[in-house]
Design an enzyme around this catalytic site. Structure first.
Site, PDB file in Angstrom:
ATOM      1  N   ASP A   9     -26.891   2.955 -42.691  1.00 60.21           N
ATOM      2  CA  ASP A   9     -27.232   3.185 -44.091  1.00 60.21           C
ATOM      3  C   ASP A   9     -27.360   4.712 -44.229  1.00 60.21           C
ATOM      4  O   ASP A   9     -27.471   5.423 -43.221  1.00 60.21           O
ATOM      5  CB  ASP A   9     -28.563   2.478 -44.391  1.00 60.21           C
ATOM      6  CG  ASP A   9     -29.079   2.799 -45.773  1.00 60.21           C
ATOM      7  OD1 ASP A   9     -28.301   2.760 -46.729  1.00 60.21           O
ATOM      8  OD2 ASP A   9     -30.291   3.116 -45.886  1.00 60.21           O
ATOM      9  N   LEU A  10     -27.329   5.218 -45.447  1.00 63.84           N
ATOM     10  CA  LEU A  10     -27.399   6.681 -45.632  1.00 63.84           C
ATOM     11  C   LEU A  10     -28.812   7.147 -46.018  1.00 63.84           C
ATOM     12  O   LEU A  10     -29.504   7.803 -45.235  1.00 63.84           O
ATOM     13  CB  LEU A  10     -26.392   7.102 -46.713  1.00 63.84           C
ATOM     14  CG  LEU A  10     -26.419   8.575 -47.098  1.00 63.84           C
ATOM     15  CD1 LEU A  10     -25.913   9.461 -45.964  1.00 63.84           C
ATOM     16  CD2 LEU A  10     -25.558   8.818 -48.351  1.00 63.84           C
ATOM     17  N   ASP A  11     -29.200   6.775 -47.259  1.00 63.72           N
ATOM     18  CA  ASP A  11     -30.475   7.267 -47.794  1.00 63.72           C
ATOM     19  C   ASP A  11     -31.647   6.681 -47.009  1.00 63.72           C
ATOM     20  O   ASP A  11     -31.798   5.462 -46.929  1.00 63.72           O
ATOM     21  CB  ASP A  11     -30.597   6.874 -49.279  1.00 63.72           C
ATOM     22  CG  ASP A  11     -29.499   7.509 -50.130  1.00 63.72           C
ATOM     23  OD1 ASP A  11     -29.298   8.723 -50.012  1.00 63.72           O
ATOM     24  OD2 ASP A  11     -28.852   6.793 -50.907  1.00 63.72           O
ATOM     25  N   THR A  17     -33.090  11.379 -48.874  1.00 64.74           N
ATOM     26  CA  THR A  17     -32.770  11.667 -50.275  1.00 64.74           C
ATOM     27  C   THR A  17     -33.713  10.946 -51.242  1.00 64.74           C
ATOM     28  O   THR A  17     -33.651  11.206 -52.445  1.00 64.74           O
ATOM     29  CB  THR A  17     -31.322  11.239 -50.579  1.00 64.74           C
ATOM     30  OG1 THR A  17     -31.086  10.039 -49.856  1.00 64.74           O
ATOM     31  CG2 THR A  17     -30.330  12.292 -50.168  1.00 64.74           C
ATOM     32  N   LYS A  45     -35.766   1.891 -53.272  1.00 70.52           N
ATOM     33  CA  LYS A  45     -35.022   2.167 -52.035  1.00 70.52           C
ATOM     34  C   LYS A  45     -34.022   1.047 -51.754  1.00 70.52           C
ATOM     35  O   LYS A  45     -34.391  -0.129 -51.759  1.00 70.52           O
ATOM     36  CB  LYS A  45     -35.979   2.343 -50.856  1.00 70.52           C
ATOM     37  CG  LYS A  45     -36.748   3.646 -50.952  1.00 70.52           C
ATOM     38  CD  LYS A  45     -37.581   3.911 -49.712  1.00 70.52           C
ATOM     39  CE  LYS A  45     -38.272   5.256 -49.844  1.00 70.52           C
ATOM     40  NZ  LYS A  45     -39.232   5.490 -48.755  1.00 70.52           N
ATOM     41  N   SER A 114     -23.564   2.028 -47.415  1.00 67.07           N
ATOM     42  CA  SER A 114     -24.609   2.520 -48.334  1.00 67.07           C
ATOM     43  C   SER A 114     -24.405   2.006 -49.754  1.00 67.07           C
ATOM     44  O   SER A 114     -23.268   1.788 -50.183  1.00 67.07           O
ATOM     45  CB  SER A 114     -24.558   4.055 -48.341  1.00 67.07           C
ATOM     46  OG  SER A 114     -25.308   4.568 -49.411  1.00 67.07           O
ATOM     47  N   ALA A 115     -25.510   1.866 -50.478  1.00 67.24           N
ATOM     48  CA  ALA A 115     -25.441   1.461 -51.895  1.00 67.24           C
ATOM     49  C   ALA A 115     -25.093   2.646 -52.790  1.00 67.24           C
ATOM     50  O   ALA A 115     -24.784   2.483 -53.968  1.00 67.24           O
ATOM     51  CB  ALA A 115     -26.789   0.887 -52.325  1.00 67.24           C
ATOM     52  N   LYS A 145     -26.874  -5.025 -51.792  1.00 70.46           N
ATOM     53  CA  LYS A 145     -27.797  -5.545 -50.769  1.00 70.46           C
ATOM     54  C   LYS A 145     -28.934  -6.231 -51.526  1.00 70.46           C
ATOM     55  O   LYS A 145     -29.313  -5.726 -52.580  1.00 70.46           O
ATOM     56  CB  LYS A 145     -28.369  -4.392 -49.930  1.00 70.46           C
ATOM     57  CG  LYS A 145     -27.328  -3.587 -49.166  1.00 70.46           C
ATOM     58  CD  LYS A 145     -27.960  -2.326 -48.561  1.00 70.46           C
ATOM     59  CE  LYS A 145     -26.900  -1.409 -47.972  1.00 70.46           C
ATOM     60  NZ  LYS A 145     -27.442  -0.127 -47.476  1.00 70.46           N
ATOM     61  N   GLU A 169     -31.052   0.495 -40.811  1.00 68.69           N
ATOM     62  CA  GLU A 169     -31.466   0.370 -42.216  1.00 68.69           C
ATOM     63  C   GLU A 169     -32.937   0.733 -42.401  1.00 68.69           C
ATOM     64  O   GLU A 169     -33.755   0.448 -41.525  1.00 68.69           O
ATOM     65  CB  GLU A 169     -31.318  -1.091 -42.639  1.00 68.69           C
ATOM     66  CG  GLU A 169     -30.174  -1.373 -43.557  1.00 68.69           C
ATOM     67  CD  GLU A 169     -30.245  -0.731 -44.933  1.00 68.69           C
ATOM     68  OE1 GLU A 169     -31.327  -0.241 -45.343  1.00 68.69           O
ATOM     69  OE2 GLU A 169     -29.221  -0.717 -45.612  1.00 68.69           O
ATOM     70  N   ASP A 170     -33.256   1.317 -43.543  1.00 68.65           N
ATOM     71  CA  ASP A 170     -34.675   1.610 -43.824  1.00 68.65           C
ATOM     72  C   ASP A 170     -35.233   0.725 -44.937  1.00 68.65           C
ATOM     73  O   ASP A 170     -36.422   0.795 -45.227  1.00 68.65           O
ATOM     74  CB  ASP A 170     -34.850   3.076 -44.246  1.00 68.65           C
ATOM     75  CG  ASP A 170     -34.277   3.342 -45.623  1.00 68.65           C
ATOM     76  OD1 ASP A 170     -33.142   2.892 -45.888  1.00 68.65           O
ATOM     77  OD2 ASP A 170     -34.962   3.974 -46.441  1.00 68.65           O
TER      78      ASP A 170
HETATM   79  C1  BG6 Z   1     -29.468   3.779 -52.065  1.00 70.66           C
HETATM   80  C2  BG6 Z   1     -30.837   4.377 -52.344  1.00 70.66           C
HETATM   81  O1  BG6 Z   1     -28.989   4.202 -50.835  1.00 70.66           O
HETATM   82  O2  BG6 Z   1     -28.558   4.188 -53.090  1.00 70.66           O
HETATM   83  C3  BG6 Z   1     -31.309   3.982 -53.725  1.00 70.66           C
HETATM   84  O3  BG6 Z   1     -31.745   3.912 -51.356  1.00 70.66           O
HETATM   85  C4  BG6 Z   1     -30.281   4.415 -54.748  1.00 70.66           C
HETATM   86  O4  BG6 Z   1     -32.560   4.570 -53.972  1.00 70.66           O
HETATM   87  C5  BG6 Z   1     -28.924   3.816 -54.408  1.00 70.66           C
HETATM   88  O5  BG6 Z   1     -30.681   3.990 -56.048  1.00 70.66           O
HETATM   89  C6  BG6 Z   1     -27.815   4.265 -55.369  1.00 70.66           C
HETATM   90  O6  BG6 Z   1     -27.602   5.628 -55.201  1.00 70.66           O
HETATM   91  P1  BG6 Z   1     -26.705   6.544 -56.135  1.00 70.66           P
HETATM   92  O7  BG6 Z   1     -26.532   7.804 -55.331  1.00 70.66           O
HETATM   93  O8  BG6 Z   1     -25.404   5.824 -56.355  1.00 70.66           O
HETATM   94  O9  BG6 Z   1     -27.455   6.746 -57.410  1.00 70.66           O
HETATM   95 MG    MG Z   2     -31.688   3.370 -47.360  1.00 66.95          MG
END
Ligand code: BG6
Ligand code: MG
Length: 226
Positions: A9-11, A17, A45, A114-115, A145, A169-170
């Site tokens: 996962d990224l964030d 972030t 998150k 990542s989302a 997710k 994943e967090d």
């Molecule tokens: C997830 C974050 O990775 O991405 C969420 O944990 C965030 O907080 C989601 O809303 C969507 O991110 P973005 O960058 O498309 O607004």
């Molecule tokens: Mg995350």
């Protein structure tokens, strides 16, 4: 077919972030007269941008036209991107590079799952894009997710059976997604919150190479049996 693959996962896993998402949501919430705290941000998150805005508006009891909704989505993202522009390698979370380098040396395929729709610019800013053999982000999925779609696409792109994949994943929804994809889930963060994960670590500094090696061996065995 590769036997094992690692999906990140990224964030909250590679970079923190969440603090920038918080600042951007807070700006919009202030403008709309909605109280939004750092605790509220926890519920955002792993949640898609669109769903976050729906939750925020529900918190404020605000209903809006489709056009206004889309405009606020853009406003929040433009604000968020101002913070992302200033990011550099110093924002990579501790020991993430140690693990990425090790897996790269072992020639184990790696994907991002990542989302976020901003995943590629963020990886570019922190100079990590080159590590990943596949990127699956908010632009490539139809189901968020805890649906396993993001991780299943990542496994397919890596050419690895889901049973041979490890996911870092967090977010609770992310662990649920990895588990329903039948992947081995590793929680990064609070083990009580991430209690559904197979293993959990406070952060990457707590993961040693011996653990990773054993993990890869056990996955290969699992795969051979499957
Ligand atoms: C997830 C974050 O990775 O991405 C969420 O944990 C965030 O907080 C989601 O809303 C969507 O991110 P973005 O960058 O498309 O607004
Ligand atoms: Mg995350």
């Amino acid at each position: 077919m590769n036997k094992t693959g690692f999906i990140f996962d990224l964030d909250g896993v590679i970079v923190d972030t969440a603090k920038y998402h918080y600042l951007a949501w807070k700006n919009l919430a202030d403008e709309l007269g909605i109280e939004f705290t750092i605790e509220d941000n926890e519920n955002f998150k792993g949640v898609s941008r669109r769903r976050c805005l729906e939750i925020l508006l529900e918190m404020g009891g605000i209903s809006v036209s489709k056009e206004q909704f889309e405009a606020w989505l853009v406003e929040k993202n433009e604000d968020y991107l101002q913070y992302i522009l200033k990011m550099d390698e110093n924002e990579i979370l501790p020991d993430v590079k140690r693990i990425l380098n090790y897996l790269k040396e072992q020639k184990i395929p790696m994907a991002l799952g990542s989302a976020s729709k901003n995943a590629i610019p963020i990886l570019e800013k922190v100079s990590l894009l080159r590590y990943f053999d596949a990127i699956v982000d908010g632009n490539s999925v139809t189901k968020a997710k805890p649906d396993p779609e993001v991780f299943l696409i990542a496994a397919a792109k890596l050419g690895v059976d889901p049973l041979g994949c490890v996911v870092f994943e967090d977010a609770v929804a992310g662990i649920e997604a990895a588990n329903s994809a039948k992947m081995l889930s590793i929680g990064i963060g609070d083990s009580e919150v991430l209690s559904e994960s197979k293993f959990s670590f406070e952060d990457f500094t707590k993961i040693d190479i011996d653990f990773l090696n054993k993990l890869v061996l056990s996955l290969q065995e699992r795969n051979n049996k499957g």
